[in-house]
Design a protein around this motif. Structure first.
Motif, PDB file in Angstrom:
ATOM      1  N   TYR A 178      -4.556  10.663  -8.158  1.00  0.00           N
ATOM      2  CA  TYR A 178      -3.791  10.943  -6.949  1.00  0.00           C
ATOM      3  C   TYR A 178      -2.308  11.006  -7.272  1.00  0.00           C
ATOM      4  N   ARG A 179      -1.648  12.032  -6.782  1.00  0.00           N
ATOM      5  CA  ARG A 179      -0.217  12.159  -6.995  1.00  0.00           C
ATOM      6  C   ARG A 179       0.528  11.228  -6.040  1.00  0.00           C
ATOM      7  N   PHE A 180       1.792  10.971  -6.360  1.00  0.00           N
ATOM      8  CA  PHE A 180       2.585  10.069  -5.533  1.00  0.00           C
ATOM      9  C   PHE A 180       2.716  10.576  -4.098  1.00  0.00           C
ATOM     10  N   GLU A 181       2.768  11.884  -3.930  1.00  0.00           N
ATOM     11  CA  GLU A 181       2.857  12.432  -2.578  1.00  0.00           C
ATOM     12  C   GLU A 181       1.643  12.018  -1.745  1.00  0.00           C
ATOM     13  N   GLN A 182       0.486  11.939  -2.391  1.00  0.00           N
ATOM     14  CA  GLN A 182      -0.734  11.554  -1.686  1.00  0.00           C
ATOM     15  C   GLN A 182      -0.745  10.061  -1.340  1.00  0.00           C
ATOM     16  N   THR A 183      -0.307   9.234  -2.288  1.00  0.00           N
ATOM     17  CA  THR A 183      -0.320   7.795  -2.016  1.00  0.00           C
ATOM     18  C   THR A 183       0.729   7.418  -0.984  1.00  0.00           C
ATOM     19  N   SER A 184       1.886   8.076  -1.042  1.00  0.00           N
ATOM     20  CA  SER A 184       2.919   7.823  -0.048  1.00  0.00           C
ATOM     21  C   SER A 184       2.441   8.222   1.342  1.00  0.00           C
ATOM     22  N   ASP A 185       1.768   9.363   1.422  1.00  0.00           N
ATOM     23  CA  ASP A 185       1.251   9.837   2.703  1.00  0.00           C
ATOM     24  C   ASP A 185       0.168   8.898   3.233  1.00  0.00           C
ATOM     25  N   PHE A 186      -0.637   8.347   2.338  1.00  0.00           N
ATOM     26  CA  PHE A 186      -1.686   7.404   2.748  1.00  0.00           C
ATOM     27  C   PHE A 186      -1.065   6.176   3.411  1.00  0.00           C
ATOM     28  N   VAL A 187      -0.036   5.618   2.773  1.00  0.00           N
ATOM     29  CA  VAL A 187       0.636   4.444   3.339  1.00  0.00           C
ATOM     30  C   VAL A 187       1.306   4.800   4.664  1.00  0.00           C
ATOM     31  N   LYS A 188       1.900   5.971   4.729  1.00  0.00           N
ATOM     32  CA  LYS A 188       2.559   6.397   5.967  1.00  0.00           C
ATOM     33  C   LYS A 188       1.557   6.489   7.116  1.00  0.00           C
ATOM     34  N   LYS A 189       0.374   7.021   6.845  1.00  0.00           N
ATOM     35  CA  LYS A 189      -0.634   7.168   7.894  1.00  0.00           C
ATOM     36  C   LYS A 189      -1.175   5.810   8.349  1.00  0.00           C
ATOM     37  N   ILE A 190      -1.439   4.916   7.404  1.00  0.00           N
ATOM     38  CA  ILE A 190      -1.878   3.569   7.782  1.00  0.00           C
ATOM     39  C   ILE A 190      -0.772   2.885   8.573  1.00  0.00           C
ATOM     40  N   GLY A 191       0.468   3.058   8.120  1.00  0.00           N
ATOM     41  CA  GLY A 191       1.607   2.478   8.822  1.00  0.00           C
ATOM     42  C   GLY A 191       1.704   2.974  10.257  1.00  0.00           C
ATOM     43  N   ASP A 273      -5.461 -15.831 -12.573  1.00  0.00           N
ATOM     44  CA  ASP A 273      -4.748 -14.628 -12.140  1.00  0.00           C
ATOM     45  C   ASP A 273      -5.545 -13.967 -11.021  1.00  0.00           C
ATOM     46  N   LEU A 274      -5.081 -14.111  -9.789  1.00  0.00           N
ATOM     47  CA  LEU A 274      -5.800 -13.562  -8.639  1.00  0.00           C
ATOM     48  C   LEU A 274      -5.772 -12.039  -8.606  1.00  0.00           C
ATOM     49  N   PHE A 275      -4.869 -11.421  -9.368  1.00  0.00           N
ATOM     50  CA  PHE A 275      -4.805  -9.960  -9.427  1.00  0.00           C
ATOM     51  C   PHE A 275      -5.698  -9.380 -10.520  1.00  0.00           C
ATOM     52  N   TYR A 276      -6.325 -10.230 -11.322  1.00  0.00           N
ATOM     53  CA  TYR A 276      -7.066  -9.745 -12.486  1.00  0.00           C
ATOM     54  C   TYR A 276      -8.100  -8.661 -12.148  1.00  0.00           C
ATOM     55  N   PRO A 277      -8.887  -8.803 -11.055  1.00  0.00           N
ATOM     56  CA  PRO A 277      -9.869  -7.740 -10.749  1.00  0.00           C
ATOM     57  C   PRO A 277      -9.234  -6.381 -10.518  1.00  0.00           C
ATOM     58  N   LEU A 278      -7.990  -6.371 -10.083  1.00  0.00           N
ATOM     59  CA  LEU A 278      -7.278  -5.117  -9.832  1.00  0.00           C
ATOM     60  C   LEU A 278      -7.175  -4.260 -11.087  1.00  0.00           C
ATOM     61  N   LEU A 279      -7.094  -4.891 -12.244  1.00  0.00           N
ATOM     62  CA  LEU A 279      -6.817  -4.176 -13.489  1.00  0.00           C
ATOM     63  C   LEU A 279      -7.911  -3.189 -13.869  1.00  0.00           C
ATOM     64  N   SER A 280      -9.133  -3.469 -13.473  1.00  0.00           N
ATOM     65  CA  SER A 280     -10.249  -2.593 -13.847  1.00  0.00           C
ATOM     66  C   SER A 280     -10.849  -1.868 -12.652  1.00  0.00           C
ATOM     67  N   MET A 281     -10.229  -1.980 -11.498  1.00  0.00           N
ATOM     68  CA  MET A 281     -10.764  -1.403 -10.270  1.00  0.00           C
ATOM     69  C   MET A 281     -10.150  -0.024 -10.042  1.00  0.00           C
ATOM     70  N   LYS A 282     -10.975   0.989  -9.928  1.00  0.00           N
ATOM     71  CA  LYS A 282     -10.517   2.366  -9.706  1.00  0.00           C
ATOM     72  C   LYS A 282     -11.185   2.893  -8.431  1.00  0.00           C
ATOM     73  N   GLN A 283     -10.465   2.846  -7.330  1.00  0.00           N
ATOM     74  CA  GLN A 283     -11.037   3.208  -6.043  1.00  0.00           C
ATOM     75  C   GLN A 283     -10.638   4.626  -5.622  1.00  0.00           C
ATOM     76  N   GLU A 284     -11.499   5.217  -4.853  1.00  0.00           N
ATOM     77  CA  GLU A 284     -11.243   6.543  -4.301  1.00  0.00           C
ATOM     78  C   GLU A 284     -10.543   6.398  -2.959  1.00  0.00           C
ATOM     79  N   LEU A 285      -9.482   7.152  -2.757  1.00  0.00           N
ATOM     80  CA  LEU A 285      -8.771   7.099  -1.485  1.00  0.00           C
ATOM     81  C   LEU A 285      -9.491   7.971  -0.455  1.00  0.00           C
ATOM     82  N   PRO A 286      -9.883   7.379   0.672  1.00  0.00           N
ATOM     83  CA  PRO A 286     -10.536   8.187   1.702  1.00  0.00           C
ATOM     84  C   PRO A 286      -9.516   9.015   2.478  1.00  0.00           C
ATOM     85  N   LYS A 287      -9.980  10.065   3.092  1.00  0.00           N
ATOM     86  CA  LYS A 287      -9.111  10.855   3.950  1.00  0.00           C
ATOM     87  C   LYS A 287      -8.956  10.148   5.296  1.00  0.00           C
ATOM     88  N   ILE A 288      -7.755  10.211   5.836  1.00  0.00           N
ATOM     89  CA  ILE A 288      -7.494   9.568   7.128  1.00  0.00           C
ATOM     90  C   ILE A 288      -7.144  10.636   8.156  1.00  0.00           C
TER      91      ILE A 288
END
Length: 288
Positions: A178-191, A273-288
């Protein structure tokens, strides 16, 4: 920690006071980062960093440095084209580079959201929640928990950390497609959903003067080249607070200065390290 030959001789002014009220020195900060290196390492390796230098400690002037054109032997740099020039970003790939940055006066660690191999594709989505006075940390907690509920509905795992300043950072690990434009837009929509539900509590208003009393949801943090205080980064504030991962269950009982260079290592010995699972987690961003 085993450091490269000759490295220790390059360290200067270890007794320099960085936190006048607490008496913490540059050497104390180096000691903290040496101890936390095994945990902070995977969140820094291969990522360009921006240096924020406080040569006189938290009460003195500070300045930003991105370009490191003539680094010492232990500092690996990455040349990145920025408009009409090349910036040689440092990468903190070994403990010597982290301690070197402290020797320069760096208190915080500010890595990119992407790695050298995928500069245009971030490793995670970031929700940066900043309560604007008279809003307080508990307001940011309320907004964070509401975001968490939406992310759960979308079947996305998320990881909160207290920023160490006034706010909260929520990380959502994603696939590197995912490009930064997509991740920024995802946060904007949730916001936008959050703002509609809590118009008196949340905002994405660009003008600082119009954010008063609300929690600012900063989707623009998700832009190529933007940095954020790393997990386990110390902040240049009284008490030497640390940006610390917390569980969703304990977040409501947290406060901004809850963990410091004095207490953080003991906490990690207890909870890991409570963030440790994040290191190997690769999630798909759903469309909103």
């Amino acid at each position: 920690m085993i450091l490269q030959t000759g490295f220790k001789n390059s360290l200067k002014n270890l007794n320099k006071i960085f936190w006048p009220d607490e008496g913490y020195t540059k050497g104390d900060l180096m000691h903290y980062y040496s101890g936390i290196w095994p945990l902070i390492k995977p969140y820094l390796e291969g990522r360009p960093v921006s240096l924020v230098r406080y040569p006189e400690g938290i009460t003195g002037n500070f300045f930003y440095q991105k370009d490191v054109p003539e680094p010492p032997a232990w500092v690996e740099t990455l040349p990145i084209v920025n408009r009409d020039r090349i910036i040689h970003y440092a990468m903190i790939n070994n403990p010597e580079t982290l301690i070197w940055s402290v020797n320069l006066g760096c208190i915080e660690v500010h890595p990119w959201l992407s790695t050298r191999s995928t500069l245009d594709y971030p490793s995670y989505v970031i929700f940066d929640l900043d309560p604007m006075e008279p809003a307080v940390f508990s307001d940011a907690v309320q907004i964070a928990l509401s975001i968490h509920a939406i992310l759960n509905e979308l079947h996305l795992k998320s990881f909160p950390k207290i920023s160490g300043a006034t706010g909260i950072h929520i990380y959502v690990p994603i696939q590197n497609c995912y490009r930064f434009e997509q991740t920024s837009d995802f946060v904007k929509k949730i916001g936008a959903i959050i703002i509609q539900a809590f118009p008196e509590k949340a905002t994405n208003e660009r003008k600082v003067s119009q954010r008063s009393g609300k929690v600012y949801i900063d989707h623009l943090q998700n832009i190529r080249g933007k940095t954020i205080a790393a997990v386990y980064s110390v902040r240049p504030l009284p008490g030497a607070p640390v940006s610390t991962p917390v569980s969703w269950e304990e977040l409501p009982d947290c406060h901004p200065a809850m963990f410091s260079i004095e207490s953080l290592l003991k906490r990690t010995e207890k909870v890991g390290d409570l963030f440790y699972p994040l290191l190997s987690m690769k999630q798909e961003l759903p469309k909103i």
